[in-house]
Scaffold this motif. Sequence first.
Motif, PDB file in Angstrom:
ATOM      1  N   UNK A 258     -19.910 135.853  11.637  1.00  0.00           N
ATOM      2  CA  UNK A 258     -19.673 135.864  10.233  1.00  0.00           C
ATOM      3  C   UNK A 258     -21.216 135.483   9.618  1.00  0.00           C
ATOM      4  N   UNK A 259     -22.151 136.165  10.189  1.00  0.00           N
ATOM      5  CA  UNK A 259     -23.743 135.845  10.041  1.00  0.00           C
ATOM      6  C   UNK A 259     -24.264 137.069   9.800  1.00  0.00           C
ATOM      7  N   UNK A 260     -25.395 137.165   9.000  1.00  0.00           N
ATOM      8  CA  UNK A 260     -26.150 138.477   8.774  1.00  0.00           C
ATOM      9  C   UNK A 260     -27.550 138.312   9.506  1.00  0.00           C
ATOM     10  N   UNK A 261     -28.386 139.553   9.983  1.00  0.00           N
ATOM     11  CA  UNK A 261     -29.575 139.408  10.215  1.00  0.00           C
ATOM     12  C   UNK A 261     -30.497 138.359   9.598  1.00  0.00           C
ATOM     13  N   UNK A 262     -30.483 138.445   8.281  1.00  0.00           N
ATOM     14  CA  UNK A 262     -31.382 137.404   7.429  1.00  0.00           C
ATOM     15  C   UNK A 262     -31.191 135.753   7.955  1.00  0.00           C
ATOM     16  N   UNK A 263     -30.051 135.628   8.679  1.00  0.00           N
ATOM     17  CA  UNK A 263     -29.630 134.145   8.916  1.00  0.00           C
ATOM     18  C   UNK A 263     -30.077 133.655  10.339  1.00  0.00           C
ATOM     19  N   UNK A 264     -30.722 134.910  11.050  1.00  0.00           N
ATOM     20  CA  UNK A 264     -31.355 134.392  12.278  1.00  0.00           C
ATOM     21  C   UNK A 264     -32.628 133.658  12.084  1.00  0.00           C
ATOM     22  N   UNK A 265     -32.670 132.266  12.660  1.00  0.00           N
ATOM     23  CA  UNK A 265     -33.731 131.483  12.599  1.00  0.00           C
ATOM     24  C   UNK A 265     -34.715 131.586  13.953  1.00  0.00           C
ATOM     25  N   UNK A 266     -34.185 131.944  15.012  1.00  0.00           N
ATOM     26  CA  UNK A 266     -34.912 132.337  16.275  1.00  0.00           C
ATOM     27  C   UNK A 266     -34.093 133.115  17.247  1.00  0.00           C
ATOM     28  N   UNK A 267     -34.967 133.962  17.816  1.00  0.00           N
ATOM     29  CA  UNK A 267     -34.204 134.804  19.020  1.00  0.00           C
ATOM     30  C   UNK A 267     -35.094 134.511  20.162  1.00  0.00           C
ATOM     31  N   UNK A 268     -34.240 134.510  21.366  1.00  0.00           N
ATOM     32  CA  UNK A 268     -34.705 134.260  22.632  1.00  0.00           C
ATOM     33  C   UNK A 268     -34.317 135.489  23.290  1.00  0.00           C
ATOM     34  N   UNK A 269     -35.116 136.323  23.551  1.00  0.00           N
ATOM     35  CA  UNK A 269     -34.951 137.664  24.015  1.00  0.00           C
ATOM     36  C   UNK A 269     -35.507 137.694  25.676  1.00  0.00           C
ATOM     37  N   UNK A 270     -34.699 138.430  26.537  1.00  0.00           N
ATOM     38  CA  UNK A 270     -34.923 138.389  27.993  1.00  0.00           C
ATOM     39  C   UNK A 270     -36.239 139.039  27.969  1.00  0.00           C
ATOM     40  N   UNK A 271     -37.226 138.761  29.273  1.00  0.00           N
ATOM     41  CA  UNK A 271     -38.378 139.251  29.083  1.00  0.00           C
ATOM     42  C   UNK A 271     -38.747 140.658  29.260  1.00  0.00           C
ATOM     43  N   UNK A 272     -39.250 141.390  28.402  1.00  0.00           N
ATOM     44  CA  UNK A 272     -39.437 142.787  28.512  1.00  0.00           C
ATOM     45  C   UNK A 272     -40.876 143.184  27.944  1.00  0.00           C
ATOM     46  N   UNK A 273     -41.368 144.366  28.037  1.00  0.00           N
ATOM     47  CA  UNK A 273     -42.808 144.449  27.402  1.00  0.00           C
ATOM     48  C   UNK A 273     -43.036 144.020  25.983  1.00  0.00           C
ATOM     49  N   UNK A 274     -44.127 143.566  25.455  1.00  0.00           N
ATOM     50  CA  UNK A 274     -44.420 143.112  24.173  1.00  0.00           C
ATOM     51  C   UNK A 274     -43.956 144.198  23.190  1.00  0.00           C
TER      52      UNK A 274
END
Length: 344
Positions: A258-274
């Motif tokens: 029950x959230x939206x994109x603008x609610x994200x404060x931090x994203x931890x992404x698997x290591x991929x190219x920059x």
Amino acid sequence: MSKEFKIGIVDFETYLPEKTVSAEELSELVDIPANILREKMGINRKYVGGPEDHAAMMASKASKALLKRNNIDPNEIDMILFSGETYCEYVCWTAAIKIQNELGADNAFAWDLGFRCAATPLALKVAKDMMKSDESLETVLIAGGNTNAYLIDYKDKNQSFMFDMSPAGIAILLKRNHMENEVLGTGIITDHIFCDDAIGKWGGSLYPITDEIARDPDKLRKARLLHLSDPEGMKERLGSRSLPNFTGAVRKALRNSNLKEENIDFIGITHINPKAHIAIMDDLGIEREKTVYLADDGHCGHVDQFLSIKHGLASGKVKDGSVCALLGAGTGYAFACTIVRWGK
């Protein structure tokens, strides 16, 4: 179900091998200039495993450190979920039961979940859902280890997108009605068009290692490593399909929270190219400072999302109340994201 019923993360622990290799040192092994490794592939350095750095072993080391730091008796654990790599110490083996044995968690039951490097977000969902449906599960340990780095063929330039892989271990402790670090919704996408693209072809029941292969050193070396069935086709398909799959998994997780994109404060992404990392954030409208890029760690597989959280906590990017999107992807291809509201 009661509105107050929540599953929270008590704490987590990462295990990283002591030895590392720099971009300059890796350059000599893979015949790619160090500046390309750093700038295009996002590898300043990565970890190199030692003789005791295998999937269940690393998961056990992380688990022991986690329980010790939190003064948790192993007999408090009701379930151990191994969400690490199925390429581990032995074939036809249950890694979770070995971890149970290492911990002396006599009251738990233990089982394995395989989902390649998308397993940690999925494991959080599975553990949460099981705890909500089974009142006997008060305390659950998720433990994982990644040793796919040992399968990469540095002599095969087609595998260069996996030259960043590092061995590592993770342990995550969940408790029922723990009112911090709440596990929210999950989004999962499996794109089956990639199902046979990256496989450990030789050594399974379909293609056993024959005497002919065993007698040829180069054939035997290749048989022990990862095999790409259609490298050019895979590269082309990933180019068009990976971004919408990555962001699609995040958007599904947000909807289920029950959230939206603008609610994200931090994203931890698997290591991929920059470039791909930034593209995901831009597509989701997330500001560049709301992440940590794992250039000094490499792709630690199942550990990446919580390694990002660890760096985020240390840098102040993750605070009490931060909505954190934990995003992983694994060959197959699987894309998974779980949302965690960090802190109190």
